[in-house]
Design a protein around this motif. Structure first.
Motif, PDB file in Angstrom:
ATOM      1  N   LEU A  13       0.846  -1.186   0.000  1.00 53.70           N
ATOM      2  CA  LEU A  13       0.000   0.000   0.000  1.00 53.70           C
ATOM      3  C   LEU A  13       0.887   1.243   0.000  1.00 53.70           C
ATOM      4  O   LEU A  13       1.842   1.323   0.772  1.00 53.70           O
ATOM      5  CB  LEU A  13      -0.899   0.002   1.238  1.00 53.70           C
ATOM      6  CG  LEU A  13      -1.775   1.233   1.472  1.00 53.70           C
ATOM      7  CD1 LEU A  13      -2.796   1.403   0.344  1.00 53.70           C
ATOM      8  CD2 LEU A  13      -2.478   1.120   2.816  1.00 53.70           C
ATOM      9  N   VAL A  14       0.569   2.200  -0.864  1.00 51.16           N
ATOM     10  CA  VAL A  14       1.286   3.474  -0.884  1.00 51.16           C
ATOM     11  C   VAL A  14       0.287   4.562  -0.492  1.00 51.16           C
ATOM     12  O   VAL A  14      -0.655   4.845  -1.235  1.00 51.16           O
ATOM     13  CB  VAL A  14       1.895   3.771  -2.272  1.00 51.16           C
ATOM     14  CG1 VAL A  14       2.608   5.121  -2.251  1.00 51.16           C
ATOM     15  CG2 VAL A  14       2.852   2.666  -2.694  1.00 51.16           C
ATOM     16  N   GLY A  15       0.479   5.131   0.682  1.00 50.64           N
ATOM     17  CA  GLY A  15      -0.412   6.182   1.176  1.00 50.64           C
ATOM     18  C   GLY A  15      -1.192   5.705   2.382  1.00 50.64           C
ATOM     19  O   GLY A  15      -1.730   4.598   2.388  1.00 50.64           O
ATOM     20  N   ALA A  16      -1.239   6.541   3.404  1.00 50.12           N
ATOM     21  CA  ALA A  16      -1.940   6.169   4.627  1.00 50.12           C
ATOM     22  C   ALA A  16      -2.730   7.335   5.201  1.00 50.12           C
ATOM     23  O   ALA A  16      -2.823   7.511   6.405  1.00 50.12           O
ATOM     24  CB  ALA A  16      -0.958   5.635   5.656  1.00 50.12           C
ATOM     25  N   GLY A  17      -3.285   8.143   4.316  1.00 51.88           N
ATOM     26  CA  GLY A  17      -4.149   9.238   4.759  1.00 51.88           C
ATOM     27  C   GLY A  17      -5.519   8.686   5.100  1.00 51.88           C
ATOM     28  O   GLY A  17      -5.673   7.505   5.420  1.00 51.88           O
ATOM     29  N   LYS A  18      -6.537   9.513   5.005  1.00 55.71           N
ATOM     30  CA  LYS A  18      -7.888   9.094   5.383  1.00 55.71           C
ATOM     31  C   LYS A  18      -8.356   7.884   4.572  1.00 55.71           C
ATOM     32  O   LYS A  18      -8.760   6.873   5.133  1.00 55.71           O
ATOM     33  CB  LYS A  18      -8.849  10.273   5.191  1.00 55.71           C
ATOM     34  CG  LYS A  18     -10.222  10.024   5.732  1.00 55.71           C
ATOM     35  CD  LYS A  18     -11.071  11.271   5.645  1.00 55.71           C
ATOM     36  CE  LYS A  18     -12.455  11.024   6.215  1.00 55.71           C
ATOM     37  NZ  LYS A  18     -13.286  12.199   6.135  1.00 55.71           N
ATOM     38  N   PHE A  19      -8.276   7.971   3.246  1.00 53.27           N
ATOM     39  CA  PHE A  19      -8.681   6.845   2.411  1.00 53.27           C
ATOM     40  C   PHE A  19      -7.682   5.703   2.506  1.00 53.27           C
ATOM     41  O   PHE A  19      -8.049   4.533   2.529  1.00 53.27           O
ATOM     42  CB  PHE A  19      -8.838   7.290   0.949  1.00 53.27           C
ATOM     43  CG  PHE A  19     -10.257   7.535   0.556  1.00 53.27           C
ATOM     44  CD1 PHE A  19     -10.995   8.516   1.162  1.00 53.27           C
ATOM     45  CD2 PHE A  19     -10.847   6.768  -0.415  1.00 53.27           C
ATOM     46  CE1 PHE A  19     -12.309   8.749   0.812  1.00 53.27           C
ATOM     47  CE2 PHE A  19     -12.166   6.984  -0.784  1.00 53.27           C
ATOM     48  CZ  PHE A  19     -12.895   7.978  -0.169  1.00 53.27           C
ATOM     49  N   GLY A  20      -6.394   6.031   2.562  1.00 53.03           N
ATOM     50  CA  GLY A  20      -5.366   5.011   2.672  1.00 53.03           C
ATOM     51  C   GLY A  20      -5.535   4.160   3.923  1.00 53.03           C
ATOM     52  O   GLY A  20      -5.299   2.958   3.908  1.00 53.03           O
ATOM     53  N   TRP A  21      -5.962   4.807   5.004  1.00 51.17           N
ATOM     54  CA  TRP A  21      -6.177   4.074   6.248  1.00 51.17           C
ATOM     55  C   TRP A  21      -7.258   3.005   6.053  1.00 51.17           C
ATOM     56  O   TRP A  21      -7.124   1.877   6.554  1.00 51.17           O
ATOM     57  CB  TRP A  21      -6.561   5.043   7.366  1.00 51.17           C
ATOM     58  CG  TRP A  21      -6.552   4.383   8.707  1.00 51.17           C
ATOM     59  CD1 TRP A  21      -7.622   3.938   9.411  1.00 51.17           C
ATOM     60  CD2 TRP A  21      -5.396   4.055   9.488  1.00 51.17           C
ATOM     61  NE1 TRP A  21      -7.222   3.367  10.586  1.00 51.17           N
ATOM     62  CE2 TRP A  21      -5.850   3.421  10.664  1.00 51.17           C
ATOM     63  CE3 TRP A  21      -4.029   4.235   9.311  1.00 51.17           C
ATOM     64  CZ2 TRP A  21      -4.991   2.967  11.660  1.00 51.17           C
ATOM     65  CZ3 TRP A  21      -3.167   3.784  10.303  1.00 51.17           C
ATOM     66  CH2 TRP A  21      -3.650   3.161  11.451  1.00 51.17           C
ATOM     67  N   ASN A  22      -8.304   3.342   5.346  1.00 50.95           N
ATOM     68  CA  ASN A  22      -9.362   2.361   5.068  1.00 50.95           C
ATOM     69  C   ASN A  22      -8.833   1.211   4.220  1.00 50.95           C
ATOM     70  O   ASN A  22      -9.173   0.051   4.450  1.00 50.95           O
ATOM     71  CB  ASN A  22     -10.550   3.037   4.380  1.00 50.95           C
ATOM     72  CG  ASN A  22     -11.288   3.971   5.309  1.00 50.95           C
ATOM     73  OD1 ASN A  22     -11.602   3.614   6.427  1.00 50.95           O
ATOM     74  ND2 ASN A  22     -11.522   5.184   4.861  1.00 50.95           N
ATOM     75  N   VAL A  39       2.426  -6.823   2.487  1.00 54.40           N
ATOM     76  CA  VAL A  39       3.847  -6.520   2.665  1.00 54.40           C
ATOM     77  C   VAL A  39       4.064  -5.307   3.556  1.00 54.40           C
ATOM     78  O   VAL A  39       5.019  -5.253   4.326  1.00 54.40           O
ATOM     79  CB  VAL A  39       4.518  -6.320   1.284  1.00 54.40           C
ATOM     80  CG1 VAL A  39       5.946  -5.848   1.422  1.00 54.40           C
ATOM     81  CG2 VAL A  39       4.431  -7.611   0.481  1.00 54.40           C
ATOM     82  N   GLY A  40       3.177  -4.323   3.470  1.00 55.37           N
ATOM     83  CA  GLY A  40       3.319  -3.136   4.296  1.00 55.37           C
ATOM     84  C   GLY A  40       2.840  -1.886   3.609  1.00 55.37           C
ATOM     85  O   GLY A  40       2.170  -1.944   2.570  1.00 55.37           O
ATOM     86  N   VAL A  41       3.199  -0.748   4.190  1.00 56.62           N
ATOM     87  CA  VAL A  41       2.716   0.555   3.751  1.00 56.62           C
ATOM     88  C   VAL A  41       3.891   1.503   3.541  1.00 56.62           C
ATOM     89  O   VAL A  41       4.802   1.556   4.367  1.00 56.62           O
ATOM     90  CB  VAL A  41       1.771   1.177   4.807  1.00 56.62           C
ATOM     91  CG1 VAL A  41       1.218   2.512   4.318  1.00 56.62           C
ATOM     92  CG2 VAL A  41       0.647   0.229   5.167  1.00 56.62           C
ATOM     93  N   VAL A  42       3.841   2.255   2.460  1.00 58.70           N
ATOM     94  CA  VAL A  42       4.798   3.336   2.242  1.00 58.70           C
ATOM     95  C   VAL A  42       4.109   4.618   2.708  1.00 58.70           C
ATOM     96  O   VAL A  42       3.037   4.965   2.211  1.00 58.70           O
ATOM     97  CB  VAL A  42       5.200   3.469   0.754  1.00 58.70           C
ATOM     98  CG1 VAL A  42       6.134   4.662   0.568  1.00 58.70           C
ATOM     99  CG2 VAL A  42       5.836   2.185   0.252  1.00 58.70           C
ATOM    100  N   ALA A  43       4.718   5.269   3.687  1.00 56.19           N
ATOM    101  CA  ALA A  43       4.159   6.512   4.222  1.00 56.19           C
ATOM    102  C   ALA A  43       5.310   7.459   4.549  1.00 56.19           C
ATOM    103  O   ALA A  43       6.252   7.072   5.238  1.00 56.19           O
ATOM    104  CB  ALA A  43       3.325   6.233   5.467  1.00 56.19           C
ATOM    105  N   ARG A  44       5.222   8.672   4.062  1.00 51.51           N
ATOM    106  CA  ARG A  44       6.299   9.654   4.293  1.00 51.51           C
ATOM    107  C   ARG A  44       6.186  10.361   5.624  1.00 51.51           C
ATOM    108  O   ARG A  44       7.181  10.706   6.231  1.00 51.51           O
ATOM    109  CB  ARG A  44       6.304  10.686   3.159  1.00 51.51           C
ATOM    110  CG  ARG A  44       6.762  10.092   1.865  1.00 51.51           C
ATOM    111  CD  ARG A  44       6.927  11.163   0.825  1.00 51.51           C
ATOM    112  NE  ARG A  44       7.513  10.585  -0.375  1.00 51.51           N
ATOM    113  CZ  ARG A  44       7.789  11.268  -1.449  1.00 51.51           C
ATOM    114  NH1 ARG A  44       7.546  12.556  -1.501  1.00 51.51           N
ATOM    115  NH2 ARG A  44       8.316  10.675  -2.493  1.00 51.51           N
ATOM    116  N   ASP A  45       4.974  10.576   6.093  1.00 47.14           N
ATOM    117  CA  ASP A  45       4.742  11.339   7.317  1.00 47.14           C
ATOM    118  C   ASP A  45       5.139  10.513   8.549  1.00 47.14           C
ATOM    119  O   ASP A  45       4.605   9.423   8.761  1.00 47.14           O
ATOM    120  CB  ASP A  45       3.262  11.720   7.388  1.00 47.14           C
ATOM    121  CG  ASP A  45       2.936  12.561   8.595  1.00 47.14           C
ATOM    122  OD1 ASP A  45       2.927  12.001   9.714  1.00 47.14           O
ATOM    123  OD2 ASP A  45       2.683  13.767   8.429  1.00 47.14           O
TER     124      ASP A  45
END
Length: 167
Positions: A13-22, A39-45
């Protein structure tokens, strides 16, 4: 699609904002059921990375070629202006699912389609309306309503249509 040793697609998953969290919660659920290998999440913050780590999910600060070489598909849930460059990079290595809009121009969409065809990759586009703010509000209203509607129809638009000057 590349096959993994345990015959489950490896998803990043790339992105973990509001929609990314879902999306993250959805991928976790599918992984628990044994349907995918998440595998995991790519998140910059950094704050989001910390929050994701609390779920015992691998977190990556950057999307690298080395990570892309190990996955069967990438789910892109980032701001729309980033979709084209991310998808373009990912398609060189793997399949891509992107939230809408896939790109901000028809030319970019055509370019992604060309790359996907050339690399024999899947390029998919979607939008999950159940997480839309208006839908969430409607669900709350209906939950306390005495009557239940038989049918609801809605139009989701980002900006109102422009009317001709003579209207």
């Amino acid at each position: 699609m590349k096959s993994s040793k345990i015959n489950k697609p490896k998803i990043l998953l790339v992105g973990a904002g509001k929609f990314g969290w879902n999306h993250l919660l959805g991928w976790q659920k599918l992984a628990r059921r044994g349907l995918v290998s998440f595998v995991g999440v790519v998140a910059r913050d950094p704050a989001k990375r910390k929050k994701i780590s609390a779920l015992k999910v691998p977190v990556f600060e950057e999307l690298t070629d080395d990570i892309l070489k190990t996955v069967d598909a990438v789910d892109i849930v980032t701001p729309a202006a980033t979709h084209y460059e991310l998808a373009k990079k990912c398609l060189l290595y793997t399949n891509v699912f992107s939230e809408k809009p896939m790109t901000l121009s028809a030319h970019e969409a055509q370019e992604l389609n060309r790359i996907a065809a050339e690399k024999k990759r899947y390029l998919a586009l979607g939008h999950i309306y159940r997480f839309n703010g208006a839908v969430q509000k409607l669900k709350k209203v209906l939950a306390v309503s005495r009557t239940k509607p038989f049918f609801i129809e809605a139009a989701f638009i980002d900006t109102p249509p422009k009317l001709p000057n003579d209207c």
